[in-house]
Motif scaffolding. Sequence first.
Motif, PDB file in Angstrom:
ATOM      1  N   GLY A   1       0.796  -1.228   0.000  1.00  0.00           N
ATOM      2  CA  GLY A   1       0.000   0.000   0.000  1.00  0.00           C
ATOM      3  C   GLY A   1       0.821   1.266   0.000  1.00  0.00           C
ATOM      4  N   GLY A   2       2.114   1.183   0.370  1.00  0.00           N
ATOM      5  CA  GLY A   2       2.904   2.397   0.518  1.00  0.00           C
ATOM      6  C   GLY A   2       3.940   2.626  -0.560  1.00  0.00           C
ATOM      7  N   TYR A   3       4.140   1.651  -1.444  1.00  0.00           N
ATOM      8  CA  TYR A   3       5.197   1.773  -2.451  1.00  0.00           C
ATOM      9  C   TYR A   3       4.686   1.366  -3.833  1.00  0.00           C
ATOM     10  CZ  TYR A   3       8.512   2.134   1.442  1.00  0.00           C
ATOM     11  OH  TYR A   3       9.180   2.534   2.570  1.00  0.00           O
ATOM     12  N   ARG A   4       5.327   1.905  -4.859  1.00  0.00           N
ATOM     13  CA  ARG A   4       5.090   1.479  -6.234  1.00  0.00           C
ATOM     14  C   ARG A   4       6.265   0.588  -6.647  1.00  0.00           C
ATOM     15  NH1 ARG A   4       0.955   4.369  -8.361  1.00  0.00           N
ATOM     16  NH2 ARG A   4       0.518   6.427  -7.473  1.00  0.00           N
ATOM     17  N   PHE A   5       5.959  -0.573  -7.227  1.00  0.00           N
ATOM     18  CA  PHE A   5       6.972  -1.585  -7.492  1.00  0.00           C
ATOM     19  C   PHE A   5       7.290  -1.685  -8.980  1.00  0.00           C
ATOM     20  CE2 PHE A   5       5.354  -2.666  -3.389  1.00  0.00           C
ATOM     21  CZ  PHE A   5       6.424  -3.239  -2.708  1.00  0.00           C
ATOM     22  N   SER A   6       8.536  -2.084  -9.259  1.00  0.00           N
ATOM     23  CA  SER A   6       8.959  -2.435 -10.612  1.00  0.00           C
ATOM     24  C   SER A   6       9.970  -3.564 -10.507  1.00  0.00           C
ATOM     25  CB  SER A   6       9.571  -1.228 -11.329  1.00  0.00           C
ATOM     26  OG  SER A   6      10.701  -0.743 -10.634  1.00  0.00           O
ATOM     27  N   VAL A   7      10.050  -4.372 -11.553  1.00  0.00           N
ATOM     28  CA  VAL A   7      10.959  -5.517 -11.587  1.00  0.00           C
ATOM     29  C   VAL A   7      12.302  -5.070 -12.152  1.00  0.00           C
ATOM     30  CG1 VAL A   7      11.336  -7.824 -12.544  1.00  0.00           C
ATOM     31  CG2 VAL A   7       9.045  -7.110 -11.850  1.00  0.00           C
ATOM     32  N   THR A   8      13.399  -5.497 -11.490  1.00  0.00           N
ATOM     33  CA  THR A   8      14.734  -5.098 -11.941  1.00  0.00           C
ATOM     34  C   THR A   8      15.542  -6.259 -12.500  1.00  0.00           C
ATOM     35  OG1 THR A   8      15.617  -5.369  -9.686  1.00  0.00           O
ATOM     36  CG2 THR A   8      14.832  -3.174 -10.328  1.00  0.00           C
ATOM     37  N   GLY A   9      15.064  -7.508 -12.350  1.00  0.00           N
ATOM     38  CA  GLY A   9      15.787  -8.621 -12.949  1.00  0.00           C
ATOM     39  C   GLY A   9      16.056  -9.743 -11.970  1.00  0.00           C
ATOM     40  N   PRO A  10      16.622 -10.854 -12.436  1.00  0.00           N
ATOM     41  CA  PRO A  10      16.868 -12.014 -11.577  1.00  0.00           C
ATOM     42  C   PRO A  10      18.007 -11.769 -10.600  1.00  0.00           C
ATOM     43  CG  PRO A  10      17.758 -12.388 -13.770  1.00  0.00           C
ATOM     44  CD  PRO A  10      16.996 -11.101 -13.838  1.00  0.00           C
ATOM     45  N   ARG A  11      17.906 -12.379  -9.424  1.00  0.00           N
ATOM     46  CA  ARG A  11      18.931 -12.291  -8.393  1.00  0.00           C
ATOM     47  C   ARG A  11      19.127 -13.664  -7.767  1.00  0.00           C
ATOM     48  NH1 ARG A  11      19.612  -7.312  -6.002  1.00  0.00           N
ATOM     49  NH2 ARG A  11      21.382  -8.351  -5.019  1.00  0.00           N
ATOM     50  N   GLU A  12      20.179 -13.801  -6.969  1.00  0.00           N
ATOM     51  CA  GLU A  12      20.384 -14.994  -6.145  1.00  0.00           C
ATOM     52  C   GLU A  12      20.923 -14.550  -4.800  1.00  0.00           C
ATOM     53  OE1 GLU A  12      23.419 -18.707  -6.020  1.00  0.00           O
ATOM     54  OE2 GLU A  12      22.133 -18.645  -7.801  1.00  0.00           O
ATOM     55  N   VAL A  13      20.249 -14.963  -3.719  1.00  0.00           N
ATOM     56  CA  VAL A  13      20.641 -14.599  -2.364  1.00  0.00           C
ATOM     57  C   VAL A  13      20.593 -15.848  -1.503  1.00  0.00           C
ATOM     58  CG1 VAL A  13      20.152 -13.138  -0.362  1.00  0.00           C
ATOM     59  CG2 VAL A  13      19.671 -12.279  -2.662  1.00  0.00           C
ATOM     60  N   ALA A  14      21.633 -16.071  -0.717  1.00  0.00           N
ATOM     61  CA  ALA A  14      21.723 -17.245   0.158  1.00  0.00           C
ATOM     62  C   ALA A  14      21.513 -18.542  -0.617  1.00  0.00           C
ATOM     63  CB  ALA A  14      20.721 -17.141   1.306  1.00  0.00           C
ATOM     64  N   GLY A  15      21.972 -18.549  -1.868  1.00  0.00           N
ATOM     65  CA  GLY A  15      21.858 -19.733  -2.695  1.00  0.00           C
ATOM     66  C   GLY A  15      20.479 -19.998  -3.251  1.00  0.00           C
ATOM     67  N   ARG A  16      19.557 -19.017  -3.127  1.00  0.00           N
ATOM     68  CA  ARG A  16      18.191 -19.212  -3.582  1.00  0.00           C
ATOM     69  C   ARG A  16      17.875 -18.231  -4.714  1.00  0.00           C
ATOM     70  NH1 ARG A  16      14.872 -22.216  -0.314  1.00  0.00           N
ATOM     71  NH2 ARG A  16      13.041 -21.169  -1.209  1.00  0.00           N
ATOM     72  N   PRO A  17      17.156 -18.708  -5.756  1.00  0.00           N
ATOM     73  CA  PRO A  17      16.749 -17.809  -6.839  1.00  0.00           C
ATOM     74  C   PRO A  17      15.782 -16.744  -6.323  1.00  0.00           C
ATOM     75  CG  PRO A  17      16.461 -20.125  -7.451  1.00  0.00           C
ATOM     76  CD  PRO A  17      16.728 -20.095  -5.985  1.00  0.00           C
TER      77      PRO A  17
ATOM     78  N   GLU B   1      20.915   7.396  -1.342  1.00  0.00           N
ATOM     79  CA  GLU B   1      21.919   6.969  -0.356  1.00  0.00           C
ATOM     80  C   GLU B   1      21.406   5.764   0.430  1.00  0.00           C
ATOM     81  OE1 GLU B   1      24.749   9.066   3.000  1.00  0.00           O
ATOM     82  OE2 GLU B   1      22.659   9.721   2.858  1.00  0.00           O
ATOM     83  N   VAL B   2      22.181   4.681   0.451  1.00  0.00           N
ATOM     84  CA  VAL B   2      21.811   3.490   1.221  1.00  0.00           C
ATOM     85  C   VAL B   2      22.162   3.732   2.686  1.00  0.00           C
ATOM     86  CG1 VAL B   2      22.196   1.026   1.567  1.00  0.00           C
ATOM     87  CG2 VAL B   2      22.209   1.974  -0.745  1.00  0.00           C
ATOM     88  N   PHE B   3      21.173   3.585   3.577  1.00  0.00           N
ATOM     89  CA  PHE B   3      21.453   3.783   4.993  1.00  0.00           C
ATOM     90  C   PHE B   3      21.148   2.557   5.852  1.00  0.00           C
ATOM     91  CE2 PHE B   3      17.104   5.295   4.371  1.00  0.00           C
ATOM     92  CZ  PHE B   3      16.408   4.759   5.453  1.00  0.00           C
ATOM     93  N   ALA B   4      20.487   1.538   5.289  1.00  0.00           N
ATOM     94  CA  ALA B   4      20.211   0.313   6.051  1.00  0.00           C
ATOM     95  C   ALA B   4      20.131  -0.858   5.079  1.00  0.00           C
ATOM     96  CB  ALA B   4      18.917   0.436   6.846  1.00  0.00           C
ATOM     97  N   LEU B   5      20.536  -2.035   5.578  1.00  0.00           N
ATOM     98  CA  LEU B   5      20.569  -3.230   4.743  1.00  0.00           C
ATOM     99  C   LEU B   5      20.176  -4.445   5.565  1.00  0.00           C
ATOM    100  CD1 LEU B   5      21.560  -4.927   2.221  1.00  0.00           C
ATOM    101  CD2 LEU B   5      23.807  -4.934   3.328  1.00  0.00           C
ATOM    102  N   TRP B   6      19.363  -5.318   4.961  1.00  0.00           N
ATOM    103  CA  TRP B   6      19.028  -6.626   5.524  1.00  0.00           C
ATOM    104  C   TRP B   6      19.363  -7.662   4.459  1.00  0.00           C
ATOM    105  CZ3 TRP B   6      16.361  -2.226   5.641  1.00  0.00           C
ATOM    106  CH2 TRP B   6      15.905  -1.728   6.867  1.00  0.00           C
ATOM    107  N   GLU B   7      20.149  -8.679   4.799  1.00  0.00           N
ATOM    108  CA  GLU B   7      20.545  -9.676   3.812  1.00  0.00           C
ATOM    109  C   GLU B   7      20.556 -11.062   4.443  1.00  0.00           C
ATOM    110  OE1 GLU B   7      23.863 -10.230   0.345  1.00  0.00           O
ATOM    111  OE2 GLU B   7      24.486  -9.265   2.218  1.00  0.00           O
ATOM    112  N   ALA B   8      19.768 -11.970   3.886  1.00  0.00           N
ATOM    113  CA  ALA B   8      19.740 -13.342   4.388  1.00  0.00           C
ATOM    114  C   ALA B   8      21.042 -14.041   4.010  1.00  0.00           C
ATOM    115  CB  ALA B   8      18.549 -14.090   3.800  1.00  0.00           C
TER     116      ALA B   8
END
Length: 383
Positions: free
Chosen positions: A139-155, A205-212
């Motif tokens: 409800g608070g953001y407008r989304f767009s797709v930026t492409g495929p990624r892989e994080v923590a070994g997961r697509p 500017e990136v000020f916070a990050l969460w990464e599995a």
Amino acid sequence: MSDLRDLLELLHGPPDRWATVRLAVRRWTDSEATGRAMERAAERSRAAGATVVSSRRSHGDDSPVWESLVRAWVDKPGRRSRAEADGPHGASLHVTRGELWWSYTELSGAITNEDEPEVRGGGGLHEVDWMLDPSYLLGGYRFSVTGPREVAGRPAVGARAVRRPETAPGRLLVAEPAFGADELALAVDRATGVVLRGEARSSGEVFALWEAVEAAFDVPLDDGLFRFEAPDGSVARSPGGVFARPRPLSVEEAARRASFTVVIPALVPRGWTMAVLYVPAADRPPRGDTVMVHLGEDGRAPRVRLHETAEPIADNLAWEAVEHRGRAIEVVETPGGLSSSLVEARAEVAGTHVRASGEVERRALLDIVASLAPAPRDLPPFD
């Protein structure tokens, strides 16, 4: 996946895409960049007519950049969870089973609602809740797709989320990852819809990050994970035993109990009444005792609140030093939107640090603070 419709469906649910999860998340924050983001958000809020009293917050340490590791185990069918973290405030542990919760921090010790089940809010998954259920962000953001990624070994699918301009700038959305963000960069797990990586940005500017760094879904979870033992071996206390409720007292009784000199106003608007509340000191979390004086029409919400302590309360407000009726006072005023202006004033009176606030005229609040004097400790003699 490149279709926005598919991304939104993935973010929205359904909620049964996974039953259990074991998750480890690296949490990174740049405190100085966070402060800049919050200042920009505050300016947007003020421009929109919202009241912003203070825009900067402290993380409680002097490090400009800090990291923590959050480990979470969730059993949705069993309504059980466990979260462990080691960050700038020290180690923490939170366990839930149904409506019951247990919580531990080095500052507060162990707390549980076992004897007060009506007390909610001790879940402890707040650091990763938004990652496990990102539907709150739709409800608070407008989304767009930026492409495929892989994080923590997961697509995963990359996504950009830009805050909707029609969303109130100062409004903190439920489960929003970071106050002050105008954009999020996300990596969403293709199979479950869980956010595996998120960046909070402000003006680029990136000020916070969460990464599995680990994510395992639908794996067996040992029952022992959901049994609480405080790391320091302490017995969990009830919330009422930790966070003392203010006690209404007479002026004289509060003056006798307080560790500092209680002060009360000699000048009170006609028709107003005064109520005095006392909060005792505590060892864990450590805090001194407090006296609160509420002024206003009888039976209505207080118009002016006085907060009295032995030590000053630190903040980052832009205080203006003035002298009023012979007393040195500091004052700050924040224009409101639909309400009156919020005025705050502070002063040291008889060694006591007093902070006053209210939706009243600036001069009226200054008159009250200027008239403060030590309260009587004894009842007047009975004739």
